[in-house]
Design a protein around this motif. Structure first.
Motif, PDB file in Angstrom:
ATOM      1  N   GLY A 153       2.853  -6.394  -4.511  1.00 27.99           N
ATOM      2  CA  GLY A 153       2.701  -5.468  -5.394  1.00 27.99           C
ATOM      3  C   GLY A 153       3.606  -4.385  -5.345  1.00 27.99           C
ATOM      4  O   GLY A 153       3.833  -3.856  -6.345  1.00 27.99           O
TER       5      GLY A 153
ATOM      6  N   ALA B  43      -0.070  -8.806   0.125  1.00 24.24           N
ATOM      7  CA  ALA B  43      -0.274  -8.184  -1.118  1.00 24.24           C
ATOM      8  C   ALA B  43       0.354  -6.994  -1.322  1.00 24.24           C
ATOM      9  O   ALA B  43       0.837  -6.660  -2.536  1.00 24.24           O
ATOM     10  CB  ALA B  43      -1.891  -7.884  -1.327  1.00 24.24           C
TER      11      ALA B  43
ATOM     12  N   VAL C 293      -0.206  -3.644  -9.063  1.00 28.58           N
ATOM     13  CA  VAL C 293      -1.044  -2.252  -8.711  1.00 28.58           C
ATOM     14  C   VAL C 293       0.034  -1.087  -9.303  1.00 28.58           C
ATOM     15  O   VAL C 293      -0.797   0.094  -9.346  1.00 28.58           O
ATOM     16  CB  VAL C 293      -1.143  -2.098  -7.067  1.00 28.58           C
TER      17      VAL C 293
ATOM     18  N   SER D 123      -3.043 -10.548   5.187  1.00 30.11           N
ATOM     19  CA  SER D 123      -3.435 -10.757   3.823  1.00 30.11           C
ATOM     20  C   SER D 123      -3.133  -9.505   2.841  1.00 30.11           C
ATOM     21  O   SER D 123      -2.323  -9.376   1.829  1.00 30.11           O
ATOM     22  CB  SER D 123      -4.697 -11.223   3.459  1.00 30.11           C
TER      23      SER D 123
ATOM     24  N   ASP E 245       1.251 -12.615 -10.336  1.00 26.57           N
ATOM     25  CA  ASP E 245      -0.163 -12.749 -10.376  1.00 26.57           C
ATOM     26  C   ASP E 245      -0.809 -11.477 -10.570  1.00 26.57           C
ATOM     27  O   ASP E 245      -0.824 -10.407  -9.957  1.00 26.57           O
ATOM     28  CB  ASP E 245      -0.619 -13.487  -9.122  1.00 26.57           C
ATOM     29  N   PRO E 246      -1.569 -11.213 -11.789  1.00 27.50           N
ATOM     30  CA  PRO E 246      -2.390 -10.004 -11.874  1.00 27.50           C
ATOM     31  C   PRO E 246      -3.247  -9.589 -10.749  1.00 27.50           C
ATOM     32  O   PRO E 246      -3.369  -8.121 -10.781  1.00 27.50           O
ATOM     33  CB  PRO E 246      -3.513 -10.569 -13.174  1.00 27.50           C
ATOM     34  N   ARG E 247      -3.347 -10.339  -9.682  1.00 29.56           N
ATOM     35  CA  ARG E 247      -4.308  -9.523  -8.507  1.00 29.56           C
ATOM     36  C   ARG E 247      -3.521  -8.619  -7.804  1.00 29.56           C
ATOM     37  O   ARG E 247      -3.969  -8.005  -7.112  1.00 29.56           O
ATOM     38  CB  ARG E 247      -4.578 -10.791  -7.824  1.00 29.56           C
ATOM     39  N   PHE E 248      -1.973  -8.762  -8.089  1.00 34.81           N
ATOM     40  CA  PHE E 248      -1.179  -8.115  -7.073  1.00 34.81           C
ATOM     41  C   PHE E 248      -0.449  -6.866  -7.979  1.00 34.81           C
ATOM     42  O   PHE E 248       0.333  -6.254  -7.362  1.00 34.81           O
ATOM     43  CB  PHE E 248      -0.099  -8.924  -6.441  1.00 34.81           C
TER      44      PHE E 248
END
Length: 266
Positions: free
Chosen positions: A48, A44, A68, A40, A63-66
């Motif tokens: 990112g 990511a 960086v 995982s 996706d905002p989660r990725f």
């Protein structure tokens, strides 16, 4: 096609290829970090830090989660990620064998700039041809392609040891395997080779390397140089040094004892 092992090309202008060594260390550490972080974390990192054309060109959103880093930095960061140990090992082997002499010819700072610009060129060419692609590009192959073609232009006649077909050791002039390597990239790019390899990234690195080495090489570094043995031939029309007459030593009363001289993901 072939695996480079070693060349007979000594360093002439620098003592140590510390930029090349540093790049290898950074690539290895990044790979270890992503591999040890688990699947995982690795995925990511690819999303990112990898180069995704559609995200960079604003035709898709990540996706905002990725997110960086600023997306424009992925032109560089993608080149420090690798899919597996074989992907990393192949790129770093080429960098180890050929990078030191390119660094020697350009100087440390210009060589680092050269390497990073070749990486950028590889991503840019891939993005130009696959504008809306959502597949992340990773790997140092664009930068390595630039290093390989720079070595070909600088030292085509230097002898290198290679494993032909991964099993036959040969010592041959560098231009033979390197020209074949470049032609292979061009043919695979034109034929639309394997989907998992970005041949466009390789071509972008090759073009950038061929141009940048002409601009960034240090003053006095020749193109198309031969082996060290070729450079050892005395320059013509140079005056020969003459020895001053030396008076003979008077005989010694006791014996004098002399001291002898030690005799390719992209």
């Amino acid at each position: 096609m072939f695996i480079p092992l070693y060349d007979t090309n000594r360093l002439r202008h620098i003592r140590l290829q510390y930029v090349t060594i540093g790049l290898i260390v950074v690539n290895a550490l990044v790979y270890l970090a992503t591999a040890l972080g688990g699947e995982s974390f690795s995925n990511a990192a690819v999303l990112g830090l990898g180069f995704i054309p559609s995200v960079v060109h604003d035709t898709a959103e990540l996706d905002p989660r990725f997110i960086v880093i600023p997306e424009s930095l992925s032109y560089l960061t993608y080149s420090f990620l690798h899919a597996d140990i074989f992907h990393l090992g192949g790129n770093m082997l080429f960098l180890w064998v050929f990078g030191d002499n390119v660094e020697d010819a350009l100087g440390h700072i210009r060589y680092l700039i050269f390497y990073l610009l070749c990486a950028v060129a590889g991503a840019a060419f891939q993005g130009l041809l696959a504008w809306d692609s959502q597949v992340p590009l990773i790997g140092a192959s664009g930068a390595i392609a630039g290093v390989v073609v720079a070595y070909l232009i600088l030292y085509p006649r230097v002898k290198v040891w290679v494993l032909a077909f991964a099993r036959i050791p040969l010592r041959i002039p560098a231009f033979i395997p390197l020209i074949l390597w470049v032609l292979f990239q061009v043919v695979m790019f034109a034929a639309g080779g394997e989907d998992q390899i970005s041949w466009a990234c390789h071509i972008g690195g090759i073009i950038a390397g061929a141009v940048l080495v002409l601009v960034l090489r240090s003053r006095g570094v020749p193109l198309f140089a031969g082996a060290d043995d070729d450079a050892a031939v005395a320059a013509p029309n140079q005056p020969q040094a003459t020895a001053e007459p030396v008076a003979p030593e008077p005989p010694a009363a006791t014996p004098r004892w002399g001291r002898g001289n030690a005799s390719s993901s992209d």
